[in-house]
Scaffold this motif. Structure first.
Motif: not given
Length: 485
Positions: A406, A409, A413, A419, A421
């Protein structure tokens, strides 16, 4: 064995006469249901999962670049409490007459390859009709699959000795007859032609330990129904590269069990502790990250062995070291730092525009005793999710991975749009104590007790489902890209 309290599904709404007082409640219920179905990951991540049947293996070192055919000498067995399960002197095979595989189930018929445009249409149609994009792939159960397996040890030459459970006489093959079924949708079985079209012109890297290599070999075996790759790497190099030249696709494995810069305290002795530089990149893979479209990163059991921890070039602590004047940390200290550093390396790679998949911690399944005290994994069928829990230390490792993912991520951003996943292997593989080699990863040695392998996975076996997940995740990315362009 601990049991989870079963969840009671919400009741079906009853038809009632019009009542203005009930209108707000009905609207609220509708909104809550919509949010729940749209964001299943929120529910999954909030669940506290633990494992009751995984015994302590904190001294276990799993990775191996040593051939499994190395003979085990009786005198070398005692020091194995800190050694690899498939290293010389711990879990080695010996010579012997090869056992032929039992008659395998018939293979399913592979349809002719589709064009790229047709694959896009198939992927889009599947996602739309079954609402796949909103389905949590990793919440589900194992269900019977009479069609499996889709290859055998006689049809795939990428299987290493310690994974070759059929060759070494495993008597039951029922563990090959299961597939993962998500609660809210279907997970299509891996289709090699479709996968090769999805990755045409792309490159894929596995970064991690011997379980990462286990995953890569499963992928090669599944694709072998169509074509074998060309191995263009050095035979003595732990990092391997395989090329599917007709598809301009390549697969690489980077051996980096700690993910960060690592130095042996004794260069020629694998049993000695390692020095971990927890805030420094492992340049064996981070310097090459920009060349890949997809990266699958993972790490696990190595973090339970003796290690010394360095931050900012200074010794700050250790795990299982004899010194009393050094701060003693738990394995979670190094695990969190390692993933944070690895993800930072990806986020700071200026030219990397690919997708990183975190493949989460795959639990071991030693029962009855610790791995070096006779622990074994002799079950022959999957567990139901109400039959087991993730043990505290495994649950902590799993939570660390989700938390660091998390953070990565959000950082991606903000910085360069990286990216990240999730490929959640923890939840499904917790339920597969039947899928490990156990004692069927080597020939028996007279008058010698060999450790059972309850960490790696038989090939073929439940680890093949990781590539079912990977194929579906790639299809989802294609659909997202199609919707945005």
């Amino acid at each position: 064995m601990k049991l989870l309290t079963s969840e009671i599904p919400p009741g079906k709404p009853q038809t009632r006469r019009k009542n203005q007082k009930l209108a707000p409640l009905i609207v609220s219920a509708f909104l809550l249901t919509f949010i729940t179905l749209s964001y299943p990951g929120i529910i999954r991540d909030s669940r506290k999962i633990s494992e009751a049947n995984s015994q302590a293996f904190e001294s276990l070192d799993q990775d191996s670049i040593t051939p499994a055919s190395t003979r085990l000498d009786q005198k070398n067995y005692q020091p194995c409490s800190r050694r690899k399960i498939d290293a010389p002197g711990c879990n080695s095979s010996v010579g012997g007459e090869e056992i032929q595989a039992r008659n395998p189930p018939p293979h399913t018929t592979v349809s002719p390859p589709l064009t790229t445009a047709e694959h896009v249409l198939v992927a889009s149609k599947t996602l739309t009709e079954k609402d796949q994009r909103n389905c949590d792939l990793f919440s589900g159960e194992w269900v019977p699959n009479p069609e499996g397996p889709y290859y055998t040890n006689m049809t795939c030459n990428a299987i290493e000795e310690h994974q070759n459970c059929m060759k070494f006489g495993r008597p039951d093959l029922g563990f090959l007859k299961w597939r993962w079924k998500p609660d809210a949708c279907e997970l299509p079985i891996f289709e090699p032609h479709q996968f090769l079209e999805l990755v045409r012109g792309k490159s894929l890297a596995f970064v991690g330990d011997s379980v990462a290599r286990n995953h890569m070999q499963s992928l090669i075996c599944l694709l072998s129904k169509v074509v074998y790759p060309v191995d263009v790497s050095s035979p003595t190099d732990a990092n391997k590269r395989h090329e599917y030249r007709a598809y301009h696709f390549n697969i690489s494995i980077f051996s980096s069990p700690y993910l960060v810069r690592t130095v042996r305290t004794e260069p020629n002795d694998i049993t000695r502790p390692f020095n971990l530089y927890l805030d420094e990149y492992d340049e064996s893979w981070t310097n090459q990250i920009e060349d890949f479209d997809y990266v699958i990163i993972s790490a696990g059991q190595w973090f339970f062995r003796p290690t010394y921890f360095y931050l900012n070039h200074s010794l700050v602590g250790c795990l299982y070291c004899p010194e009393t004047n050094i701060t003693h940390f738990t394995s979670s200290f190094s695990y969190r730092h390692a993933f944070r550093t690895a993800f930072r390396a990806i986020n700071t790679a200026k030219k990397f525009k690919g997708i990183t998949y975190l493949r989460t911690f795959a639990p071991s399944h030693f029962e009855g005793a610790q791995w070096d005290k006779g622990g074994d994994c002799a079950r022959t069928r999957p567990l139901k999710r109400n039959e087991t829990l993730l043990e505290d230390f495994s649950s902590e490792m799993y939570s660390i991975q989700l938390e660091e993912l998390k953070i990565a991520q959000e950082e991606g951003r903000r910085k360069n749009g990286s990216k990240f996943r999730l490929l959640d292997a923890t939840t499904p593989m917790l339920l597969r104590p039947d899928g490990h080699p156990s004692k069927y990863g080597h020939w028996p040695v007279q008058n010698v007790t060999l450790a059972n392998d309850c960490v790696h996975w038989c090939l073929p076996g439940p680890i093949d489902s990781w590539n079912d997940f990977l194929q579906e995740l790639l299809k989802r990315e294609m659909e997202i890209h199609r919707l945005l362009t």
